[in-house]
Design a protein around this motif. Structure first.
Motif, PDB file in Angstrom:
ATOM      1  N   SER A  57      16.716   8.468   3.220  1.00  0.00           N
ATOM      2  CA  SER A  57      16.627   9.591   2.034  1.00  0.00           C
ATOM      3  C   SER A  57      18.165  10.237   2.874  1.00  0.00           C
ATOM      4  N   ASP A  58      19.034  10.874   1.845  1.00  0.00           N
ATOM      5  CA  ASP A  58      20.558  11.413   1.659  1.00  0.00           C
ATOM      6  C   ASP A  58      19.877  13.307   1.876  1.00  0.00           C
ATOM      7  N   ARG A  59      19.261  13.918   1.705  1.00  0.00           N
ATOM      8  CA  ARG A  59      18.797  14.611   2.373  1.00  0.00           C
ATOM      9  C   ARG A  59      16.760  15.293   1.942  1.00  0.00           C
ATOM     10  N   VAL A  60      16.666  15.453   3.277  1.00  0.00           N
ATOM     11  CA  VAL A  60      15.294  15.138   3.868  1.00  0.00           C
ATOM     12  C   VAL A  60      14.693  17.369   3.771  1.00  0.00           C
ATOM     13  N   MET A 105      19.589  15.618  12.144  1.00  0.00           N
ATOM     14  CA  MET A 105      19.231  16.896  11.965  1.00  0.00           C
ATOM     15  C   MET A 105      20.258  17.730  10.771  1.00  0.00           C
ATOM     16  N   LYS A 106      21.187  17.182  10.739  1.00  0.00           N
ATOM     17  CA  LYS A 106      22.472  16.853   9.620  1.00  0.00           C
ATOM     18  C   LYS A 106      21.787  17.288   8.510  1.00  0.00           C
ATOM     19  N   LYS A 107      20.763  16.159   8.218  1.00  0.00           N
ATOM     20  CA  LYS A 107      19.968  15.514   6.704  1.00  0.00           C
ATOM     21  C   LYS A 107      18.991  16.890   6.126  1.00  0.00           C
ATOM     22  N   VAL A 108      18.586  17.692   7.404  1.00  0.00           N
ATOM     23  CA  VAL A 108      16.956  18.382   7.249  1.00  0.00           C
ATOM     24  C   VAL A 108      17.318  19.947   6.652  1.00  0.00           C
ATOM     25  N   LEU A 109      16.591  20.203   6.255  1.00  0.00           N
ATOM     26  CA  LEU A 109      16.188  22.007   5.944  1.00  0.00           C
ATOM     27  C   LEU A 109      14.865  22.322   6.111  1.00  0.00           C
ATOM     28  N   THR A 110      14.839  22.984   6.148  1.00  0.00           N
ATOM     29  CA  THR A 110      12.897  23.674   7.072  1.00  0.00           C
ATOM     30  C   THR A 110      12.732  24.503   6.003  1.00  0.00           C
TER      31      THR A 110
END
Length: 470
Positions: free
Chosen positions: A381-384, A412-417
């Motif tokens: 994925s490009d963003r998660v 982690m740079k691709k990830v939002l929570t």
């Protein structure tokens, strides 16, 4: 060993003491949560005429028959099927087992055979069906009593074929004991349900037991592309057939063209257009085709109907936005399923759009797969956006933290929570541009979110449509 009257008229069979009424046989099963032996006295109070148990109670009630057996779990399926008239002997019952693909294959077989003119029953995760009548499903495979009750109804309604998902829990707990299967299908095996089975070997062996128990005269169709495919059928008495999208097998297929609306395939030397995407769905369709042929259907007739079939609810279900991005809702809740779905999306995109994945992991289930789920999501994925799934009795943030533990600083740079699933889906929609795909994984067809033991209405598909309409 028996005690009490020798001749008793049984009017019902129960494993839940709350359902017992006059004349019933109560089967005391030692379950994972509670021991049915604790409820024998209550069952007698409610009118049980007989008790099937592993350990006799200290006090035996007058007029009640007690039957002691080594394993009530092993006996209950046989008792239930005999009480209900051995319904599986009067229909062709086909079981589907494996980690992924069970629902799709069983449901497509149900629709295929109905369109070929047969009365059919379906026992699946999404919903049970007797022809057009839906019967809500609480488990992938019901308990032995409920299962045989449904099968008896199917028999009475004139069903010729029944297609059934067989979960590893159901096989291990012998819920399908006593049933007569015309055939079985193995899809694949990856990590799942280790909260129950403890090891992958135990999980695998539960699946294998289904094929070990198939009778002579039945068929066993197995996925040659899975490393466990041939292991599953090495001790079966059934006639073995293989299917593959990668190597030589009895039934083979390959993709000719692929779009979001579907694929053009070569299957068993014939060309057919289908309304599905992804190599894993080619494998699913091949299992459906092989089963139909083994049940005596003509290949050309099967392919004509297959071209009209649509995807199961919540399985790679696309929702297109006016802005040009597409949301795909899928039930993928294992690392392997997530990998397969993302790969299918990339096969269609062919590098021409970005992929934004929204996913979580279920509470009170195998914690070991949580970091693996996050890794698979980030890999393709490009963003998660990592969010809440069905937290059950766990704190959503604790589950999210377990997933994040599998990622390094670069990933982690691709990830939002975003713990709120509704807000996570909304955030993904705000990020998406024309040509992008949002994968919303984990819940698929489910229309609820389970929090602290309460099921709240929540449907990923509804949420996407609300965003599009607003």
């Amino acid at each position: 060993m028996t005690a009490g009257p020798a001749d008793v008229n049984i009017t019902g069979v129960d494993i839940d003491s709350r359902r017992v009424s006059a004349g019933h046989l109560f089967v005391a099963i030692r379950g994972t949560q509670t021991d049915g032996h604790q409820y024998i006295a209550k069952a007698v109070e409610q009118g049980a005429a007989a008790i099937l148990c592993e350990e006799l109670p200290q006090t035996l009630a007058d007029g009640v028959a007690y039957i002691q057996v080594p394993s009530t779990e092993a006996a209950v399926g046989i008792v239930a099927t005999i009480f209900h008239g051995c319904p599986s002997e009067h229909m062709k019952l086909v079981g589907v087992t494996g980690t992924n693909g069970k629902t799709t294959i069983a449901t497509l077989l149900f629709h295929l055979f109905r369109r070929l003119g047969h009365k059919c029953g379906l026992l699946s995760t999404v919903c049970n069906y007797i022809e057009d009548e839906p019967i809500p499903a609480s488990h992938t495979t019901p308990d032995a009593i409920e299962l045989n009750t449904l099968l008896e109804r199917m028999m009475q309604e004139g069903c010729e074929y029944v297609f059934m998902e067989c979960s590893s829990h159901a096989i291990a707990q012998q819920r399908i004991g006593g049933l007569t299967f015309a055939g079985g299908i193995f899809t694949n095996l990856t990590r799942d349900h280790l909260d129950y089975h403890k090891t992958v070997e135990n999980y695998r062996n539960a699946k294998k037991k289904f094929f070990d128990d198939l009778p002579k005269g039945a068929f066993a169709i197995t996925n040659a592309d899975d490393k466990n495919g041939l292991f599953m059928v090495q001790n079966t008495k059934a006639a073995v057939k293989t299917y593959s999208v990668r190597q030589m097998a009895d039934f083979r297929a390959r993709i000719i063209e692929c779009h979001f609306e579907g694929m053009y395939l070569e299957m068993d030397g014939r060309e057919v257009g289908v309304q599905f995407i992804g190599k894993f769905n080619v494998s699913n369709l091949l299992a459906v085709y092989a089963t139909a042929v083994m049940l005596g259907k003509q290949p050309d007739d099967v392919l004509v109907v297959m071209s009209t079939l649509k995807s199961v609810a919540g399985r790679l279900e696309p929702i297109h936005s006016p802005e040009g991005w597409t949301a795909v809702v899928d039930y993928a809740h294992t690392p392997d399923a997530l990998e397969n779905v993302l790969r299918a999306i990339h096969e269609v995109l062919d590098g021409k759009g970005h992929v934004i994945t929204v996913c979580g992991a279920g509470g009170n289930r195998d914690k070991g797969k949580r970091p693996l789920m996050a890794q698979e999501a980030v890999k393709q994925s490009d963003r998660v956006i990592i969010t809440s799934d069905n937290p059950r009795f766990e704190e959503p943030q604790d589950i999210i933290n377990d997933m994040l533990a599998g990622l390094d600083a670069k990933q982690m740079k691709k990830v939002l929570t975003i713990a709120d699933r509704r807000e996570a889906i909304r955030a993904a929609a705000m990020m998406a541009q024309k040509g992008d795909v949002i994968l919303i994984a984990g819940k698929g067809h489910e229309d609820y979110q389970e929090i602290k033991g309460v099921k709240h209405h929540f449907d990923d598909r509804e949420e996407v449509r609300k965003i599009i309409n607003s």
